[in-house]
Design a protein around this motif. Structure first.
Motif, PDB file in Angstrom:
ATOM      1  N   GLY A   2       0.788  -1.230   0.000  1.00 48.61           N
ATOM      2  CA  GLY A   2       0.000   0.000   0.000  1.00 48.61           C
ATOM      3  C   GLY A   2       0.815   1.273   0.000  1.00 48.61           C
ATOM      4  N   GLU A   3       1.705   1.432   0.956  1.00 51.31           N
ATOM      5  CA  GLU A   3       2.506   2.655   1.039  1.00 51.31           C
ATOM      6  C   GLU A   3       3.447   2.796  -0.158  1.00 51.31           C
ATOM      7  N   PRO A   4       4.160   1.739  -0.552  1.00 51.17           N
ATOM      8  CA  PRO A   4       4.990   1.870  -1.760  1.00 51.17           C
ATOM      9  C   PRO A   4       4.169   2.206  -3.012  1.00 51.17           C
ATOM     10  N   ASP A   5       2.970   1.627  -3.138  1.00 51.91           N
ATOM     11  CA  ASP A   5       2.121   1.945  -4.292  1.00 51.91           C
ATOM     12  C   ASP A   5       1.843   3.443  -4.364  1.00 51.91           C
ATOM     13  N   ALA A   6       1.575   4.062  -3.238  1.00 51.73           N
ATOM     14  CA  ALA A   6       1.291   5.503  -3.204  1.00 51.73           C
ATOM     15  C   ALA A   6       2.530   6.301  -3.612  1.00 51.73           C
ATOM     16  N   ILE A   7       3.702   5.892  -3.132  1.00 51.55           N
ATOM     17  CA  ILE A   7       4.957   6.560  -3.503  1.00 51.55           C
ATOM     18  C   ILE A   7       5.192   6.413  -5.002  1.00 51.55           C
ATOM     19  N   LEU A   8       5.015   5.213  -5.525  1.00 55.52           N
ATOM     20  CA  LEU A   8       5.227   4.951  -6.946  1.00 55.52           C
ATOM     21  C   LEU A   8       4.251   5.741  -7.814  1.00 55.52           C
ATOM     22  N   ALA A   9       2.998   5.778  -7.398  1.00 56.11           N
ATOM     23  CA  ALA A   9       1.970   6.475  -8.179  1.00 56.11           C
ATOM     24  C   ALA A   9       2.300   7.953  -8.340  1.00 56.11           C
ATOM     25  N   SER A  10       2.926   8.542  -7.330  1.00 52.71           N
ATOM     26  CA  SER A  10       3.267   9.965  -7.413  1.00 52.71           C
ATOM     27  C   SER A  10       4.285  10.235  -8.521  1.00 52.71           C
ATOM     28  N   ASP A  11       5.038   9.203  -8.933  1.00 51.08           N
ATOM     29  CA  ASP A  11       5.998   9.329 -10.038  1.00 51.08           C
ATOM     30  C   ASP A  11       5.473   8.699 -11.326  1.00 51.08           C
ATOM     31  N   GLY A  12       4.220   8.233 -11.302  1.00 48.93           N
ATOM     32  CA  GLY A  12       3.655   7.601 -12.487  1.00 48.93           C
ATOM     33  C   GLY A  12       4.124   6.170 -12.696  1.00 48.93           C
ATOM     34  N   PHE A  13       4.550   5.536 -11.621  1.00 46.13           N
ATOM     35  CA  PHE A  13       5.056   4.166 -11.693  1.00 46.13           C
ATOM     36  C   PHE A  13       4.097   3.201 -11.020  1.00 46.13           C
ATOM     37  N   GLY A  14       4.339   1.910 -11.237  1.00 43.37           N
ATOM     38  CA  GLY A  14       3.543   0.859 -10.617  1.00 43.37           C
ATOM     39  C   GLY A  14       4.440  -0.219 -10.025  1.00 43.37           C
ATOM     40  N   ARG A  15       3.840  -1.326  -9.663  1.00 39.89           N
ATOM     41  CA  ARG A  15       4.573  -2.409  -8.997  1.00 39.89           C
ATOM     42  C   ARG A  15       5.659  -3.023  -9.870  1.00 39.89           C
ATOM     43  N   ALA A  16       5.467  -3.042 -11.180  1.00 41.83           N
ATOM     44  CA  ALA A  16       6.511  -3.582 -12.059  1.00 41.83           C
ATOM     45  C   ALA A  16       7.782  -2.731 -11.949  1.00 41.83           C
ATOM     46  N   HIS A  17       7.617  -1.433 -11.865  1.00 39.25           N
ATOM     47  CA  HIS A  17       8.762  -0.537 -11.698  1.00 39.25           C
ATOM     48  C   HIS A  17       9.452  -0.813 -10.355  1.00 39.25           C
ATOM     49  N   HIS A  18       8.639  -1.035  -9.330  1.00 42.76           N
ATOM     50  CA  HIS A  18       9.179  -1.320  -8.002  1.00 42.76           C
ATOM     51  C   HIS A  18      10.041  -2.578  -8.029  1.00 42.76           C
ATOM     52  N   ARG A  19       9.536  -3.624  -8.653  1.00 41.90           N
ATOM     53  CA  ARG A  19      10.299  -4.880  -8.710  1.00 41.90           C
ATOM     54  C   ARG A  19      11.627  -4.689  -9.440  1.00 41.90           C
ATOM     55  N   VAL A  20      11.603  -3.956 -10.548  1.00 38.35           N
ATOM     56  CA  VAL A  20      12.843  -3.711 -11.288  1.00 38.35           C
ATOM     57  C   VAL A  20      13.825  -2.934 -10.420  1.00 38.35           C
ATOM     58  N   ILE A  21      13.359  -1.860  -9.823  1.00 34.96           N
ATOM     59  CA  ILE A  21      14.235  -1.038  -8.970  1.00 34.96           C
ATOM     60  C   ILE A  21      14.797  -1.870  -7.821  1.00 34.96           C
ATOM     61  N   TYR A  22      13.949  -2.662  -7.186  1.00 33.42           N
ATOM     62  CA  TYR A  22      14.403  -3.469  -6.055  1.00 33.42           C
ATOM     63  C   TYR A  22      15.504  -4.438  -6.473  1.00 33.42           C
TER      64      TYR A  22
END
Length: 163
Positions: A32-52
């Motif tokens: 939930g919290e990461p989704d909100a952070i990502l959304a503010s940059d126009g990103f989603g969970r796929a972006h999160h996984r790549v970055i991680y």
């Protein structure tokens, strides 16, 4: 009493359904919290996984990242292209093999990864402290068994896996 007898109360349909519900709710709150952070940059969970996984595996090759994420080249290309174009990831040609491309986070990518991992680490850390050492060991054992068998070798538990 055999180990199987000790587990039988936890293998009932109701216990399994409770485990499923706990996983659904935990995943919802964990993301939930990461989704909100990502959304503010126009990103989603796929972006999160790549970055991680780029953070976890410095200079990871594109092919290794594809193997970890188990997504198509087309899907990765879209997400990775956006992260590169917006300055979160550097892509370089591997000096030892010009056919390979390696990925690293930029300072901007490091900052985003730190924010995302920070909130998730705080959640897991709090849960670990509340549950205790034996529960942590059991939780890791259960999660390891949930992972597909071919991916268990990829997870080292002590750091990134190299090519």
């Amino acid at each position: 009493m055999s180990p199987e007898d000790e587990l039988s109360p936890y293998l009932s349909d109701e216990e399994l359904r409770q485990a499923l519900e706990l996983l659904f709710f935990a995943y919802r709150d964990f993301t939930g919290e990461p989704d909100a952070i990502l959304a503010s940059d126009g990103f989603g969970r796929a972006h999160h996984r790549v970055i991680y996984f780029v953070k976890r595996n410095p200079s990871i090759t594109v092919n290794h990242l594809l193997g970890i994420l188990k997504i198509t080249k087309q899907s990765l290309s879209r997400v990775l292209g956006q992260l590169i174009n917006e300055g979160y990831i550097n892509q370089q040609t591997d000096s030892s093999d010009r056919r390979r491309r390696t990925l690293t986070l930029t300072p901007k990518g490091e900052a985003l990864e730190g924010r995302l991992t920070g909130c998730q680490s705080a959640r897991i850390g709090g849960a670990y402290r509340a549950a205790g050492a034996e529960a942590v060991k059991g939780f890791k054992a259960v999660l390891t068994q949930i992972i597909n068998a071919d991916d268990r070798a990829r997870f080292t538990g002590g750091g990134p896996h190299t090519d």
